[in-house]
Design a protein around this motif. Structure first.
Motif, PDB file in Angstrom:
ATOM      1  N   LEU A  62       0.796  -1.195  -0.011  1.00  0.00           N
ATOM      2  CA  LEU A  62       0.157   0.055  -0.074  1.00  0.00           C
ATOM      3  C   LEU A  62       0.931   1.246   0.188  1.00  0.00           C
ATOM      4  O   LEU A  62       0.164   2.338  -0.134  1.00  0.00           O
ATOM      5  N   GLY A  63       2.014   1.088   0.079  1.00  0.00           N
ATOM      6  CA  GLY A  63       3.037   2.310   0.120  1.00  0.00           C
ATOM      7  C   GLY A  63       2.870   2.909   1.518  1.00  0.00           C
ATOM      8  O   GLY A  63       2.695   2.171   2.720  1.00  0.00           O
ATOM      9  N   ASP A  64       3.283   4.381   1.560  1.00  0.00           N
ATOM     10  CA  ASP A  64       3.470   4.609   3.021  1.00  0.00           C
ATOM     11  C   ASP A  64       1.969   5.263   3.543  1.00  0.00           C
ATOM     12  O   ASP A  64       2.113   5.409   4.912  1.00  0.00           O
ATOM     13  N   LYS A  65       1.096   5.490   2.727  1.00  0.00           N
ATOM     14  CA  LYS A  65       0.001   5.990   3.408  1.00  0.00           C
ATOM     15  C   LYS A  65      -1.365   5.079   3.321  1.00  0.00           C
ATOM     16  O   LYS A  65      -1.517   4.459   2.117  1.00  0.00           O
ATOM     17  N   TRP A  66      -1.605   4.879   4.669  1.00  0.00           N
ATOM     18  CA  TRP A  66      -2.558   3.705   4.460  1.00  0.00           C
ATOM     19  C   TRP A  66      -3.568   3.848   5.870  1.00  0.00           C
ATOM     20  O   TRP A  66      -2.890   4.619   6.942  1.00  0.00           O
ATOM     21  N   LYS A  67      -4.785   3.366   5.940  1.00  0.00           N
ATOM     22  CA  LYS A  67      -5.419   3.825   7.354  1.00  0.00           C
ATOM     23  C   LYS A  67      -6.150   2.274   7.481  1.00  0.00           C
ATOM     24  O   LYS A  67      -6.126   1.407   6.458  1.00  0.00           O
ATOM     25  N   ARG A  68      -6.304   1.940   8.489  1.00  0.00           N
ATOM     26  CA  ARG A  68      -6.691   0.665   9.129  1.00  0.00           C
ATOM     27  C   ARG A  68      -8.553   0.657   9.267  1.00  0.00           C
ATOM     28  O   ARG A  68      -8.801   1.652   9.945  1.00  0.00           O
ATOM     29  N   LEU A  69      -9.134  -0.028   8.622  1.00  0.00           N
ATOM     30  CA  LEU A  69     -10.526  -0.158   8.542  1.00  0.00           C
ATOM     31  C   LEU A  69     -11.033  -1.123   9.657  1.00  0.00           C
ATOM     32  O   LEU A  69     -10.000  -1.932  10.169  1.00  0.00           O
ATOM     33  N   PRO A  70     -12.248  -0.907  10.101  1.00  0.00           N
ATOM     34  CA  PRO A  70     -12.789  -1.907  11.078  1.00  0.00           C
ATOM     35  C   PRO A  70     -12.445  -3.406  10.555  1.00  0.00           C
ATOM     36  O   PRO A  70     -12.587  -3.947   9.468  1.00  0.00           O
TER      37      PRO A  70
END
Length: 191
Positions: A62-70
């Motif tokens: 995903l690279g450096d930018k990602w966020k965790r979803l539920p």
């Protein structure tokens, strides 16, 4: 004169058979009730098993930018077959200074003295035999699959002795109560 009453009463005219019509019920789709699975599993212990990606895997994909979803959550029910454990009791033995007095530490009372059987094991044997209708030879095979050697003769002897020693007291008490109940109510109504 012999005659067949059914033949006499039947009309001789040609009877047209009714046509058969195929009747199909409307398609019925059962609706699942929501929350039933959770309700069925609510009293059981839960072990949470996490399946996560490492930070290296995330960076690679995903690279450096990602966020965790539920989290996506699903449940599975596991079963662990009978678990056997040997209880090794060590009873302390003490001798008096006179070398004539010997005393032992307190120990629990055995179900059957000098026997391997414990209340939980005998309860499992009785439950298998009398509630689940499993013959002792099949129970013997089940124990062997768990590396426990118990012959059906030994299990039968334990069951007979426990029945005579413990369950006969219950039987006698119930018998006595039943007889006193009928003595008080001299009339016995049978349906």
């Amino acid at each position: 004169m012999c005659f067949n009453e059914a033949e006499v009463t039947i009309e001789t005219k040609y009877v047209i058979e009714p046509e058969l019509e195929e009747v199909r019920p409307k398609a019925y789709k059962r609706r699942k009730s929501s929350g039933k699975r959770d309700a069925d599993l609510k009293d059981l212990p839960v072990e949470i098993i996490m399946h996560e990606l490492t930070s290296e895997e995330l960076k690679e994909r995903l690279g450096d930018k990602w966020k965790r979803l539920p989290d996506e959550v699903y449940k599975r029910l596991t079963f662990h077959p009978a678990e056997f454990k040997v209880e090794e009791h060590h009873v302390a033995v003490y001798a008096g200074n006179d070398n004539e007095t010997i005393i032992r530490g307190k120990r629990p009372v055995d179900l059957l003295r000098n026997s391997l059987v414990t209340p939980s094991l005998e309860a499992a044997i009785m439950n298998s035999k009398y509630v689940n209708a499993i013959p002792l030879y099949r129970l013997e095979q089940e124990f062997l699959r768990n590396d426990v050697v118990l012959s059906r003769q030994v299990m039968a002897n334990w069951t007979i002795k426990c029945g005579e020693r413990y369950l006969s007291l219950l039987y006698d008490k119930l018998h006595k109560v039943t007889l006193t109940h009928f003595d008080r109510h001299e009339e016995l109504v049978l349906y």
